[in-house]
Design a protein around this motif. Structure first.
Motif, PDB file in Angstrom:
ATOM      1  N   GLN A 184       0.854  -1.136  -0.097  1.00 33.01           N
ATOM      2  CA  GLN A 184      -0.031  -0.040  -0.006  1.00 33.01           C
ATOM      3  C   GLN A 184       0.895   1.326   0.082  1.00 33.01           C
ATOM      4  O   GLN A 184       1.657   1.305   0.892  1.00 33.01           O
ATOM      5  CB  GLN A 184      -0.928   0.064   1.212  1.00 33.01           C
ATOM      6  CG  GLN A 184      -1.827   1.105   1.106  1.00 33.01           C
ATOM      7  CD  GLN A 184      -3.021   1.143   2.166  1.00 33.01           C
ATOM      8  OE1 GLN A 184      -3.021  -0.012   2.945  1.00 33.01           O
ATOM      9  NE2 GLN A 184      -3.773   1.931   2.484  1.00 33.01           N
ATOM     10  N   ASN A 187      -3.458   3.724  -2.512  1.00 28.63           N
ATOM     11  CA  ASN A 187      -3.438   2.824  -3.486  1.00 28.63           C
ATOM     12  C   ASN A 187      -2.886   1.382  -3.028  1.00 28.63           C
ATOM     13  O   ASN A 187      -1.734   1.698  -2.241  1.00 28.63           O
ATOM     14  CB  ASN A 187      -2.995   3.291  -4.879  1.00 28.63           C
ATOM     15  CG  ASN A 187      -3.914   4.364  -5.189  1.00 28.63           C
ATOM     16  OD1 ASN A 187      -5.125   4.426  -5.108  1.00 28.63           O
ATOM     17  ND2 ASN A 187      -3.151   5.597  -5.775  1.00 28.63           N
ATOM     18  N   GLN A 188      -3.198   0.517  -3.762  1.00 32.64           N
ATOM     19  CA  GLN A 188      -2.515  -0.982  -3.433  1.00 32.64           C
ATOM     20  C   GLN A 188      -1.954  -1.434  -4.711  1.00 32.64           C
ATOM     21  O   GLN A 188      -2.790  -1.280  -5.616  1.00 32.64           O
ATOM     22  CB  GLN A 188      -3.454  -1.929  -2.756  1.00 32.64           C
ATOM     23  CG  GLN A 188      -4.047  -1.609  -1.345  1.00 32.64           C
ATOM     24  CD  GLN A 188      -4.880  -2.474  -0.781  1.00 32.64           C
ATOM     25  OE1 GLN A 188      -5.207  -3.506  -1.470  1.00 32.64           O
ATOM     26  NE2 GLN A 188      -5.237  -2.199   0.231  1.00 32.64           N
TER      27      GLN A 188
END
Length: 147
Positions: free
Chosen positions: A45, A49-50
């Motif tokens: 992460q 966002n990942q």
């Protein structure tokens, strides 16, 4: 939406983006297949966002202030690590797991347009925005040795 197109393809056709720009706007590149990198990948992460990453991948994240080109970046918030033989899932993250990356460049994303209109009132506004991004090259995934 046009008939016979998925929404993503229709949006791509309407915006006139080619395949390279489309992959760039999704903020993730696969520089190597999982099999070539020994089968190790992780989910990290960065900000909100990942990203699913493996060694030698190139990802585009929101601009990381304070980092210059060729600086090393440590990504400590690893959510998942996996190889061909085992998978480790963090709750929420894995302790002692880290992903090392190198800043390749700072770029700006394609322009996103915002259009506002109120019908029959003569009101129209057009605004554009280009998000600043940082390109990170994943160099190393650490954390399997301790588990």
């Amino acid at each position: 939406m046009t008939r016979g197109h998925t929404p993503l393809l229709a949006a791509t056709y309407l915006r006139g983006l080619d395949d390279f720009e489309l992959r760039r706007t999704t903020a993730h590149y696969r520089a190597s297949d999982i099999g070539e990198s020994g089968g190790i990948f992780g989910v990290v992460q960065v900000g909100a966002n990942q990203f699913k990453v493996s060694p030698d991948d190139l990802i585009f994240v929101e601009k990381l202030p304070g980092y210059n080109v060729n600086d090393n970046v440590l990504l400590p918030h690893v959510l998942l690590l996996s190889s061909k033989s085992c998978t480790i899932v963090g709750r929420p993250s894995i302790e002692n797991a880290k992903i090392h990356a190198v800043v390749e460049e700072h770029v700006r994303d394609v322009k996103k347009l915002t259009f506002k209109k109120k019908r029959r009132k003569g009101y129209q506004r057009l605004a554009g925005h280009r998000q600043e991004l940082t390109a990170l090259r994943i160099t190393q995934i650490l954390g399997f040795e301790d588990q």
